[in-house]
Scaffold this active site. Structure first.
Site, PDB file in Angstrom:
ATOM      1  N   ASN A   1       1.120  -1.185  -0.269  1.00 43.12           N
ATOM      2  CA  ASN A   1      -0.169  -0.420   0.080  1.00 43.12           C
ATOM      3  C   ASN A   1       0.580   1.075   0.104  1.00 43.12           C
ATOM      4  O   ASN A   1       1.968   1.284   0.375  1.00 43.12           O
ATOM      5  CB  ASN A   1      -0.608  -0.220   1.491  1.00 43.12           C
ATOM      6  CG  ASN A   1      -0.507  -0.634   2.387  1.00 43.12           C
ATOM      7  OD1 ASN A   1       0.638  -0.904   2.440  1.00 43.12           O
ATOM      8  ND2 ASN A   1      -1.168   0.111   3.318  1.00 43.12           N
TER       9      ASN A   1
ATOM     10  N   GLU B   1       0.971   5.148   0.597  1.00 41.19           N
ATOM     11  CA  GLU B   1      -0.068   6.232   0.694  1.00 41.19           C
ATOM     12  C   GLU B   1      -0.070   7.341   0.759  1.00 41.19           C
ATOM     13  O   GLU B   1       1.074   7.530   0.385  1.00 41.19           O
ATOM     14  CB  GLU B   1      -0.712   6.023   2.829  1.00 41.19           C
ATOM     15  CG  GLU B   1      -1.323   4.795   3.085  1.00 41.19           C
ATOM     16  CD  GLU B   1      -1.328   4.360   4.696  1.00 41.19           C
ATOM     17  OE1 GLU B   1      -1.029   5.612   5.642  1.00 41.19           O
ATOM     18  OE2 GLU B   1      -1.561   3.503   4.824  1.00 41.19           O
ATOM     19  N   ASN B   2      -0.960   8.402   1.203  1.00 36.30           N
ATOM     20  CA  ASN B   2      -1.524  10.368   0.743  1.00 36.30           C
ATOM     21  C   ASN B   2      -1.909  10.721   1.479  1.00 36.30           C
ATOM     22  O   ASN B   2      -2.970  10.596   1.883  1.00 36.30           O
ATOM     23  CB  ASN B   2      -2.115  10.505  -0.516  1.00 36.30           C
ATOM     24  CG  ASN B   2      -0.849  11.578  -1.151  1.00 36.30           C
ATOM     25  OD1 ASN B   2      -1.759  12.203  -1.166  1.00 36.30           O
ATOM     26  ND2 ASN B   2      -0.281  11.012  -2.528  1.00 36.30           N
TER      27      ASN B   2
ATOM     28  N   TYR C   1      -5.736  11.697   1.776  1.00 35.42           N
ATOM     29  CA  TYR C   1      -5.571  10.114   1.894  1.00 35.42           C
ATOM     30  C   TYR C   1      -6.187   9.829   0.846  1.00 35.42           C
ATOM     31  O   TYR C   1      -6.009   8.467  -0.008  1.00 35.42           O
ATOM     32  CB  TYR C   1      -6.975  10.435   3.142  1.00 35.42           C
ATOM     33  CG  TYR C   1      -6.327  10.672   4.567  1.00 35.42           C
ATOM     34  CD1 TYR C   1      -4.987  10.764   4.365  1.00 35.42           C
ATOM     35  CD2 TYR C   1      -7.108   9.800   5.904  1.00 35.42           C
ATOM     36  CE1 TYR C   1      -4.107  11.227   5.992  1.00 35.42           C
ATOM     37  CE2 TYR C   1      -6.453  10.050   6.406  1.00 35.42           C
ATOM     38  CZ  TYR C   1      -5.126  11.066   6.752  1.00 35.42           C
ATOM     39  OH  TYR C   1      -4.311  11.325   7.943  1.00 35.42           O
TER      40      TYR C   1
ATOM     41  N   CYS D   1      -4.108   0.780  -1.966  1.00 31.88           N
ATOM     42  CA  CYS D   1      -4.232  -0.433  -1.735  1.00 31.88           C
ATOM     43  C   CYS D   1      -3.122  -1.435  -2.297  1.00 31.88           C
ATOM     44  O   CYS D   1      -3.306  -1.140  -3.359  1.00 31.88           O
ATOM     45  CB  CYS D   1      -5.325  -0.960  -0.879  1.00 31.88           C
ATOM     46  SG  CYS D   1      -6.358  -0.477  -0.157  1.00 31.88           S
TER      47      CYS D   1
ATOM     48  N   GLU E   1      -2.617  -4.424  -3.187  1.00 25.65           N
ATOM     49  CA  GLU E   1      -3.930  -5.193  -4.055  1.00 25.65           C
ATOM     50  C   GLU E   1      -4.040  -5.093  -5.398  1.00 25.65           C
ATOM     51  O   GLU E   1      -3.838  -4.559  -6.309  1.00 25.65           O
ATOM     52  CB  GLU E   1      -5.293  -5.434  -3.692  1.00 25.65           C
ATOM     53  CG  GLU E   1      -5.439  -6.343  -2.294  1.00 25.65           C
ATOM     54  CD  GLU E   1      -5.384  -5.501  -1.074  1.00 25.65           C
ATOM     55  OE1 GLU E   1      -4.992  -5.002  -0.949  1.00 25.65           O
ATOM     56  OE2 GLU E   1      -5.984  -6.425  -0.465  1.00 25.65           O
TER      57      GLU E   1
ATOM     58  N   CYS F   1     -10.637  -4.217   0.223  1.00 27.26           N
ATOM     59  CA  CYS F   1     -11.835  -3.401   0.616  1.00 27.26           C
ATOM     60  C   CYS F   1     -12.352  -3.535  -0.740  1.00 27.26           C
ATOM     61  O   CYS F   1     -12.031  -4.341  -1.665  1.00 27.26           O
ATOM     62  CB  CYS F   1     -11.479  -1.669   0.847  1.00 27.26           C
ATOM     63  SG  CYS F   1     -10.054  -1.720  -1.400  1.00 27.26           S
TER      64      CYS F   1
ATOM     65  N   CYS G   1     -11.573  -3.258  -4.149  1.00 23.90           N
ATOM     66  CA  CYS G   1      -9.820  -3.954  -4.543  1.00 23.90           C
ATOM     67  C   CYS G   1     -10.563  -5.613  -5.496  1.00 23.90           C
ATOM     68  O   CYS G   1     -10.660  -5.641  -5.637  1.00 23.90           O
ATOM     69  CB  CYS G   1      -9.084  -4.111  -3.372  1.00 23.90           C
ATOM     70  SG  CYS G   1      -8.302  -2.862  -3.017  1.00 23.90           S
TER      71      CYS G   1
HETATM   72  N1  THU Z   1      -5.288  -1.667   2.767  1.00 23.55           N
HETATM   73  C1  THU Z   1      -4.822  -2.683   2.473  1.00 23.55           C
HETATM   74  O1  THU Z   1      -3.413  -1.853   0.914  1.00 23.55           O
HETATM   75  N2  THU Z   1      -5.181  -3.373   1.833  1.00 23.55           N
HETATM   76  C2  THU Z   1      -6.273  -3.701   2.039  1.00 23.55           C
HETATM   77  O2  THU Z   1      -6.221  -4.762   2.206  1.00 23.55           O
HETATM   78  C3  THU Z   1      -6.868  -3.111   3.765  1.00 23.55           C
HETATM   79  C4  THU Z   1      -6.542  -1.657   2.888  1.00 23.55           C
HETATM   80  C5  THU Z   1      -4.174  -0.198   3.085  1.00 23.55           C
HETATM   81  C6  THU Z   1      -5.141   0.671   2.296  1.00 23.55           C
HETATM   82  C7  THU Z   1      -4.343   1.692   4.034  1.00 23.55           C
HETATM   83  O3  THU Z   1      -2.959   2.123   3.168  1.00 23.55           O
HETATM   84  C8  THU Z   1      -4.135   1.226   5.066  1.00 23.55           C
HETATM   85  O4  THU Z   1      -4.195  -0.632   4.655  1.00 23.55           O
HETATM   86  C9  THU Z   1      -5.480   1.272   6.001  1.00 23.55           C
HETATM   87  O5  THU Z   1      -6.996   0.823   5.188  1.00 23.55           O
END
Ligand code: THU
Length: 162
Positions: A61, A63-64, A67, A72, A74, A111, A114
């Site tokens: 993942n 992030e930024n 947000y 993610c 995946e 999520c 994804c």
């Molecule tokens: N996140 C994922 O990368 N994959 C998932 O299956 C669940 C959530 C990330 C998104 C964000 O960077 C952090 O986890 C918290 O939600």
């Protein structure tokens, strides 16, 4: 009016019960979360995609501070696979996560966005994608298709006029 039920199918296993190949994919997903950029959530996720040609693509993942601009693990891995090998089928995606602030006890659960992206690739390749979801306790949930993770999914036929 009539109530209907949908049956979903998945397998719960311990990591050691999986094939050596599946265990390796999960191991790689675990290694991938160390490349996560997750300063806002502290939730590190790794995703490993196995392609039909044996290639392995890793994502984590990203992030930024704005947000929703982050992505993610995946989708990072799936889009990378789609961009690098557009005509090679995706066989399996393995996902693992850990938190920098608490002990994660459950398998990581992708999520909705994804799952929708997995659904798109399943439709594109007309072949199911196996999904391995791992927890730090070495529990694994195995789904043989995104259909088991996303009932009533939106697919391209729904976009066309009948
Ligand atoms: N996140 C994922 O990368 N994959 C998932 O299956 C669940 C959530 C990330 C998104 C964000 O960077 C952090 O986890 C918290 O939600």
């Amino acid at each position: 009016m009539k109530e209907e039920k949908i049956e979903l199918s998945f397998v719960r296993a311990k990591l050691h019960e999986l094939s050596a190949a599946d265990q390796d994919l999960i191991k790689t997903a675990k290694q991938s979360f160390s490349n996560a950029y997750a300063p806002y959530s502290g939730f590190l996720v790794g995703a490993t995609v196995l392609l039909e040609n044996g290639e392995i693509i890793n994502g984590s993942n990203q992030e930024n501070v704005a947000y929703p601009s982050g992505l993610c693990a995946e989708r990072v891995a799936l889009f990378y696979a789609g961009a690098k090998y557009p005509n090679i089928s995706i066989k399996t995606i393995a996902v693992s996560a850990k938190s920098t602030t608490f002990k994660v006890n459950d398998v990581v659960s992708p999520c909705g966005a994804c799952r929708q992206v997995m659904a798109e690739y399943e439709q594109k390749q007309e072949e199911s994608i196996r999904i391995l979801l791992h927890s730090p306790n070495d529990d694994v949930l195995i789904a043989n298709s995104v259909e088991d993770l996303l009932p009533f999914m939106f697919t391209s036929p729904l976009l066309k006029k009948h």
